[in-house]
Design a protein around this motif. Structure first.
Motif, PDB file in Angstrom:
ATOM      1  N   GLY A 146      45.108  22.154  67.096  1.00 12.23           N
ATOM      2  CA  GLY A 146      43.898  21.645  66.468  1.00 12.23           C
ATOM      3  C   GLY A 146      43.573  20.250  66.971  1.00 12.23           C
ATOM      4  N   GLU A 147      42.950  19.444  66.124  1.00 12.75           N
ATOM      5  CA  GLU A 147      42.620  18.061  66.480  1.00 12.75           C
ATOM      6  C   GLU A 147      43.885  17.207  66.391  1.00 12.75           C
ATOM      7  OE1 GLU A 147      40.249  14.160  64.713  1.00 12.75           O
ATOM      8  OE2 GLU A 147      40.040  16.117  63.724  1.00 12.75           O
ATOM      9  N   ILE A 148      44.291  16.633  67.503  1.00  9.37           N
ATOM     10  CA  ILE A 148      45.486  15.788  67.518  1.00  9.37           C
ATOM     11  C   ILE A 148      45.059  14.368  67.148  1.00  9.37           C
ATOM     12  CG2 ILE A 148      47.388  14.896  68.910  1.00  9.37           C
ATOM     13  CD1 ILE A 148      47.008  17.431  70.699  1.00  9.37           C
ATOM     14  N   TYR A 149      45.497  13.923  65.978  1.00  8.57           N
ATOM     15  CA  TYR A 149      45.021  12.637  65.474  1.00  8.57           C
ATOM     16  C   TYR A 149      46.133  11.594  65.345  1.00  8.57           C
ATOM     17  CZ  TYR A 149      46.703  14.695  61.095  1.00  8.57           C
ATOM     18  OH  TYR A 149      47.477  15.304  60.127  1.00  8.57           O
ATOM     19  N   TYR A 150      47.380  11.999  65.584  1.00  8.24           N
ATOM     20  CA  TYR A 150      48.489  11.033  65.595  1.00  8.24           C
ATOM     21  C   TYR A 150      49.502  11.470  66.636  1.00  8.24           C
ATOM     22  CZ  TYR A 150      52.626   8.381  64.252  1.00  8.24           C
ATOM     23  OH  TYR A 150      53.724   7.568  64.276  1.00  8.24           O
ATOM     24  N   ALA A 151      49.988  10.503  67.410  1.00 10.81           N
ATOM     25  CA  ALA A 151      50.963  10.828  68.445  1.00 10.81           C
ATOM     26  C   ALA A 151      51.913   9.658  68.650  1.00 10.81           C
ATOM     27  CB  ALA A 151      50.256  11.166  69.759  1.00 10.81           C
ATOM     28  N   LYS A 152      53.102   9.979  69.150  1.00 12.95           N
ATOM     29  CA  LYS A 152      54.081   8.964  69.537  1.00 12.95           C
ATOM     30  C   LYS A 152      54.436   9.172  70.998  1.00 12.95           C
ATOM     31  CE  LYS A 152      57.389   7.552  66.921  1.00 12.95           C
ATOM     32  NZ  LYS A 152      58.632   7.484  66.085  1.00 12.95           N
ATOM     33  N   ALA A 153      54.371   8.093  71.752  1.00 11.17           N
ATOM     34  CA  ALA A 153      54.759   8.103  73.163  1.00 11.17           C
ATOM     35  C   ALA A 153      56.067   7.332  73.269  1.00 11.17           C
ATOM     36  CB  ALA A 153      53.672   7.453  74.012  1.00 11.17           C
ATOM     37  N   LYS A 154      57.129   7.994  73.716  1.00 17.75           N
ATOM     38  CA  LYS A 154      58.474   7.431  73.620  1.00 17.75           C
ATOM     39  C   LYS A 154      59.116   7.254  74.989  1.00 17.75           C
ATOM     40  CE  LYS A 154      62.890   8.466  71.310  1.00 17.75           C
ATOM     41  NZ  LYS A 154      63.542   9.456  70.422  1.00 17.75           N
ATOM     42  N   ALA A 155      59.596   6.032  75.245  1.00 21.70           N
ATOM     43  CA  ALA A 155      60.342   5.732  76.466  1.00 21.70           C
ATOM     44  C   ALA A 155      61.415   4.709  76.118  1.00 21.70           C
ATOM     45  CB  ALA A 155      59.407   5.204  77.544  1.00 21.70           C
ATOM     46  N   ILE A 156      62.461   5.169  75.439  1.00 23.50           N
ATOM     47  CA  ILE A 156      63.467   4.276  74.873  1.00 23.50           C
ATOM     48  C   ILE A 156      64.820   4.463  75.558  1.00 23.50           C
ATOM     49  CG2 ILE A 156      64.807   3.720  72.808  1.00 23.50           C
ATOM     50  CD1 ILE A 156      62.042   2.722  72.537  1.00 23.50           C
ATOM     51  N   ARG A 157      65.296   3.390  76.162  1.00 20.90           N
ATOM     52  CA  ARG A 157      66.677   3.332  76.643  1.00 20.90           C
ATOM     53  C   ARG A 157      67.451   2.354  75.756  1.00 20.90           C
ATOM     54  NH1 ARG A 157      65.631   2.210  83.095  1.00 20.90           N
ATOM     55  NH2 ARG A 157      64.485   4.134  83.580  1.00 20.90           N
ATOM     56  N   ARG A 158      68.697   2.675  75.502  1.00 22.77           N
ATOM     57  CA  ARG A 158      69.551   1.771  74.707  1.00 22.77           C
ATOM     58  C   ARG A 158      70.031   0.592  75.559  1.00 22.77           C
ATOM     59  NH1 ARG A 158      75.409   3.392  72.039  1.00 22.77           N
ATOM     60  NH2 ARG A 158      75.759   1.455  70.861  1.00 22.77           N
ATOM     61  N   ARG A 159      70.627   0.895  76.702  1.00 22.29           N
ATOM     62  CA  ARG A 159      71.094  -0.131  77.630  1.00 22.29           C
ATOM     63  C   ARG A 159      71.021   0.443  79.043  1.00 22.29           C
ATOM     64  NH1 ARG A 159      71.115  -2.759  73.695  1.00 22.29           N
ATOM     65  NH2 ARG A 159      72.472  -4.484  73.058  1.00 22.29           N
ATOM     66  N   LEU A 265      53.295  15.070  68.943  1.00 20.47           N
ATOM     67  CA  LEU A 265      51.886  15.242  68.624  1.00 20.47           C
ATOM     68  C   LEU A 265      51.726  15.835  67.237  1.00 20.47           C
ATOM     69  CD1 LEU A 265      50.924  17.003  71.995  1.00 20.47           C
ATOM     70  CD2 LEU A 265      50.750  14.550  71.497  1.00 20.47           C
ATOM     71  N   CYS A 266      50.777  15.318  66.479  1.00 20.28           N
ATOM     72  CA  CYS A 266      50.464  15.845  65.150  1.00 20.28           C
ATOM     73  C   CYS A 266      48.989  16.208  65.116  1.00 20.28           C
ATOM     74  CB  CYS A 266      50.761  14.809  64.066  1.00 20.28           C
ATOM     75  SG  CYS A 266      52.474  14.258  64.027  1.00 20.28           S
ATOM     76  N   GLY A 267      48.720  17.486  64.899  1.00 15.46           N
ATOM     77  CA  GLY A 267      47.343  17.956  64.856  1.00 15.46           C
ATOM     78  C   GLY A 267      47.013  18.625  63.541  1.00 15.46           C
ATOM     79  N   THR A 268      45.764  19.011  63.383  1.00 11.31           N
ATOM     80  CA  THR A 268      45.327  19.640  62.142  1.00 11.31           C
ATOM     81  C   THR A 268      45.893  21.043  61.974  1.00 11.31           C
ATOM     82  OG1 THR A 268      43.320  20.351  63.295  1.00 11.31           O
ATOM     83  CG2 THR A 268      43.190  18.319  61.986  1.00 11.31           C
ATOM     84  N   GLU A 269      46.263  21.705  63.073  1.00  5.25           N
ATOM     85  CA  GLU A 269      46.759  23.081  62.993  1.00  5.25           C
ATOM     86  C   GLU A 269      48.246  23.204  63.299  1.00  5.25           C
ATOM     87  OE1 GLU A 269      44.691  25.301  61.767  1.00  5.25           O
ATOM     88  OE2 GLU A 269      43.236  23.659  61.724  1.00  5.25           O
ATOM     89  N   GLY A 270      48.850  22.136  63.803  1.00  7.74           N
ATOM     90  CA  GLY A 270      50.271  22.197  64.121  1.00  7.74           C
ATOM     91  C   GLY A 270      50.722  20.922  64.795  1.00  7.74           C
ATOM     92  N   GLY A 271      52.002  20.877  65.096  1.00  9.12           N
ATOM     93  CA  GLY A 271      52.558  19.710  65.760  1.00  9.12           C
ATOM     94  C   GLY A 271      53.545  20.125  66.833  1.00  9.12           C
ATOM     95  N   ALA A 272      53.984  19.148  67.622  1.00  9.92           N
ATOM     96  CA  ALA A 272      54.944  19.430  68.683  1.00  9.92           C
ATOM     97  C   ALA A 272      55.728  18.166  68.991  1.00  9.92           C
ATOM     98  CB  ALA A 272      54.223  19.919  69.939  1.00  9.92           C
TER      99      ALA A 272
END
Length: 358
Positions: A146-159, A265-272
């Motif tokens: 559906g409409e994706i209205y919230y998302a997180k873009a992740k590129a995290i290294r500890r060390r 991704l968070c959308g109106t019909e589902g997420g991933a």
């Protein structure tokens, strides 16, 4: 048809991605290698070229060879725009390694040059060609979330701070983990959302751990005197349609929640999300569900060569786009938006204010 390719910059990314992939692509042959360190160019010729391949230390001399069709720009960020523009003006198609450029102005100048010369331009965002990315993009294309209205873009290294080359040099690179690996996560997220209209961005770039001596690190301790870029950065982006993206990037951060080039991704019909493989979630018949997608090579066939190394898929579709005169998967206009947002987060960190886009 065989395309003749020149490699400008024979360092880590050229040896780790571009040259090994191009060597396997039918219709591509590397005929020229350029590096300011002659030994690197000679070694590249020995491993990836033939006895007739040319070696240069000045890219301008390489560009005088009218027989070369394509240039791969694999240099530090500071010279991406300069070399890409000169290459297109010399009549070559250009694959430029990510990020597109240090600044928005430079990235725009690259697009202007592509339009002016009629040459193809693409940027090296190979994570789009991973099996999980290809599958999720199909899900998004078919509007299953559906409409994706919230998302997180992740590129995290500890060390995992890269201590070689110019990675720690702000002048040469334009930044640290945000522009280096955060750029991949943001590119994936925008591509999935198919939303390239940011309204404003706010964020902070941190220099909290970079001054530590003898710090634990995957590639050995960094030199605090040379660590002039941020060690981590967090950004918050609001799009014109009201959607929001949280962008997280670090080379050094006290966390166990690590992962690179991932999107949620968070959308109106589902997420991933990509946290434990590729997972799709939603609800049906009054119940919630969670699907884990099998990503063996036989299960993903959205690009020719899917299931192979993403670098090989990237190189293959790029060469095919030139031979068949089609659009490359990574469009420069999309990469420009990534650069605009990254630049805005750095500016917001400096000023303490949100940065609004025109």
């Amino acid at each position: 048809m065989t395309l003749k390719i020149g490699i400008i910059g024979c360092g880590g990314i050229a040896n780790g991605k571009h040259m090994p992939a191009l060597k396997k692509v039918e219709g591509a042959v590397m005929v020229a290698f350029c590096d300011i360190v002659p030994e690197r160019a000679q070694q590249a010729k020995a491993e990836f070229g033939d006895e007739n391949a040319a070696v240069y230390t000045d890219y301008k001399e390489l560009l005088k060879d009218a027989s070369i069709d394509v240039i791969h720009v694999c240099t530090p960020n500071i010279s991406h725009a300069e070399i890409s523009i000169a290459s297109m003006e010399a009549g070559k198609h250009v694959m430029c390694e990510k990020p597109m450029a240090k600044t928005t102005a430079e990235a725009q100048a690259m697009i202007d040059a592509a339009k002016r010369t009629g040459k193809k331009l693409t940027i090296g965002y190979q994570n789009r060609f991973r099996p999980d990315s290809a599958y999720l993009h199909k899900v998004c294309e078919n509007n299953e979330l559906g409409e994706i209205y919230y998302a997180k873009a992740k590129a995290i290294r500890r060390r995992a701070v890269p201590t070689w080359g110019v990675f720690l040099d702000e002048e040469a690179q334009g930044g640290g983990p945000l522009i280096d690996i955060g750029t991949h996560a943001l590119d994936l997220t925008l591509w999935m959302m198919d939303n390239y209209k940011p309204k404003y961005a706010v964020g902070n770039a941190y220099h909290k751990l970079s001054g530590r001596k003898d710090a634990a690190n995957a590639w050995g301790p960094w030199d605090p005197e040379k660590f002039t870029v941020e060690d981590s950065a967090i950004g918050f982006i609001t799009m014109e349609n009201g959607a929001t993206i949280v962008l997280e990037a670090s080379w050094a951060l006290n966390t166990l929640d690590v992962g690179e080039a991932k999107t949620a991704l968070c959308g109106t019909e589902g997420g991933a999300d990509m946290e434990k493989g590729l997972r799709i979630n939603g609800e049906a018949y009054g119940k919630t569900y969670e699907k884990h997608i099998g990503l063996d090579a036989a299960g993903v066939d959205f690009y020719d060569g899917a299931g192979e190394d993403p670098a090989l898929v990237e190189a293959t579709q790029w060469i095919d786009s030139i031979i068949n005169d089609t659009e490359p998967v990574v469009k420069p206009e999309q990469a420009l938006v990534v650069t605009r947002i990254l630049e805005a987060i750095y500016k917001s960190s400096e000023t303490g204010m949100p940065v609004f886009f025109d």
